[in-house]
Design an enzyme around this catalytic site. Structure first.
Site, PDB file in Angstrom:
ATOM      1  N   GLU A 290      -3.725  -1.678  -2.098  1.00 15.86           N
ATOM      2  CA  GLU A 290      -4.027  -0.242  -1.772  1.00 15.86           C
ATOM      3  C   GLU A 290      -5.643  -0.236  -1.841  1.00 15.86           C
ATOM      4  OE1 GLU A 290       0.194   0.173  -2.318  1.00 15.86           O
ATOM      5  OE2 GLU A 290      -1.465  -0.760  -3.486  1.00 15.86           O
TER       6      GLU A 290
ATOM      7  N   SER B 200       8.152   5.033   5.697  1.00 12.12           N
ATOM      8  CA  SER B 200       8.091   6.105   4.539  1.00 12.12           C
ATOM      9  C   SER B 200       7.025   7.119   4.610  1.00 12.12           C
ATOM     10  CB  SER B 200       8.098   5.365   3.030  1.00 12.12           C
ATOM     11  OG  SER B 200       9.218   4.814   3.020  1.00 12.12           O
TER      12      SER B 200
ATOM     13  N   ASP C 120      13.444   7.865  -7.229  1.00 17.30           N
ATOM     14  CA  ASP C 120      12.479   6.791  -7.444  1.00 17.30           C
ATOM     15  C   ASP C 120      11.910   6.684  -8.796  1.00 17.30           C
ATOM     16  OD1 ASP C 120      12.633   5.916  -4.965  1.00 17.30           O
ATOM     17  OD2 ASP C 120      10.635   6.577  -4.239  1.00 17.30           O
TER      18      ASP C 120
END
Length: 314
Positions: free
Chosen positions: A58, A37, A117
């Site tokens: 992350e 992505s 999304d």
């Protein structure tokens, strides 16, 4: 504008970082299980030993990047803007920003244009978060060439950099990557002295379209493209304000903490000027087709024209 070829700036990142990786062996790329992505997967195909999938973690990825930068490497770190800037904020601040390490964060899928999304992924706060970190450069390129140039400029800059890229394809208006891009410098895309429209990211194309429509109505709008939100091109902003008298800012971001506030901050100190901010009005987004959402939230040429017409007459 409609006839221009359109490319998503996340694709531009994949192309640019792969080319840059071939030129510089010290570049490494990290991703949080989103290489397809964010388009860092393009780099992975060419340099599998220099690409690291850090998984859906992350904060840890930012800490790993800090460690690699401390060893002399130049990490480019990728995830969605919501996760890179949001989940990773503490590590970015303390492990990257505070020691001023040479980490480049390239965050994709920023803003309302993430579309279906929904609100959980539509990050409209990343400029504000990253601007608040001392020494952090914050950029949001407007088209393919500018995105590639920003990725290259980030390598030449010694220190932390945040670049937002997008999923939605946007028109190309720069002819090549070699158009003279510099961190901290903007450019005038349309001349005018009735009103100045200062935009960043995908809103630049909308600002240009709005200026063309306004010209047909006898209103001459100056369009300023500011890829670099921090450090801001204060000289260009003040010049536009002095010569046009009124300013509109346009961004795919909350009107709080982003380009609009940066421009207002400079003008309030150096050239008090009436300003209208076009952006997300301190609210969350919701699921829907990207183009429809942008219009719903007023992030389109038609809304810029409405605001400009009213503003000029005020």
């Amino acid at each position: 504008m409609a006839d221009m070829k359109k490319i998503a700036t996340r694709d531009s990142y994949g192309k640019a970082i792969t080319q840059l990786g071939a030129e510089h062996n010290d570049i490494v790329v990290m991703d949080a299980d989103l290489a397809g992505s964010t388009k860092s997967g393009v780099f992975r195909k060419e340099f599998p030993n220099r690409h690291f999938n850090c998984g859906i973690a992350e904060g840890n990825m930012m800490a790993v990047a800090a460690g690699m930068a401390a060893m002399g490497l130049v990490p480019y770190v990728s995830s969605f803007a919501m996760f890179a800037a949001g989940r990773g904020f503490e590590q970015i601040r303390n492990s990257i920003g505070y020691p001023h390490l040479n980490v480049k964060i390239v965050a994709s899928h920023g803003g309302i244009s993430v579309g279906e999304d929904g609100a959980s992924h539509q990050c409209c706060e990343d400029f504000a978060l990253m601007r608040s970190i001392p020494g952090m450069v914050v950029m949001c390129p407007a088209d393919d060439a500018e995105a590639q140039a920003a990725v290259r400029a980030a390598y030449e800059h010694n220190g932390p950099v945040y670049i937002r890229t997008g999923r939605l394809a946007v028109p190309q208006f720069h002819e090549s990557v070699d158009f003279g891009f510099k961190i901290g410098k903007g450019e005038v895309l349309r001349e005018g002295d009735d009103i100045a429209i200062i935009a960043t990211g995908l809103m630049v194309a909308e600002a240009v379209a709005a200026a063309d429509a306004l010209a047909e109505k006898g209103i001459h709008a100056r369009v300023v493209n500011l890829c670099t939100i921090k450090p801001l091109d204060e000289e260009l902003v003040v010049k536009a304000a002095k010569e046009c008298g009124k300013v509109i800012t346009c961004e795919e971001h909350n009107i709080l903490g982003g380009l609009g506030e940066a421009v207002c901050g400079v003008l309030s100190e150096k050239c008090p000027t009436p300003v209208r901010r076009i952006g997300v009005n301190d609210e969350f987004g919701h699921s829907g087709p990207a183009a429809a959402l942008l219009k719903e939230f007023g992030l389109c040429a038609e809304h810029i024209v409405e605001v400009a017409e009213e503003f000029v007459k005020a």
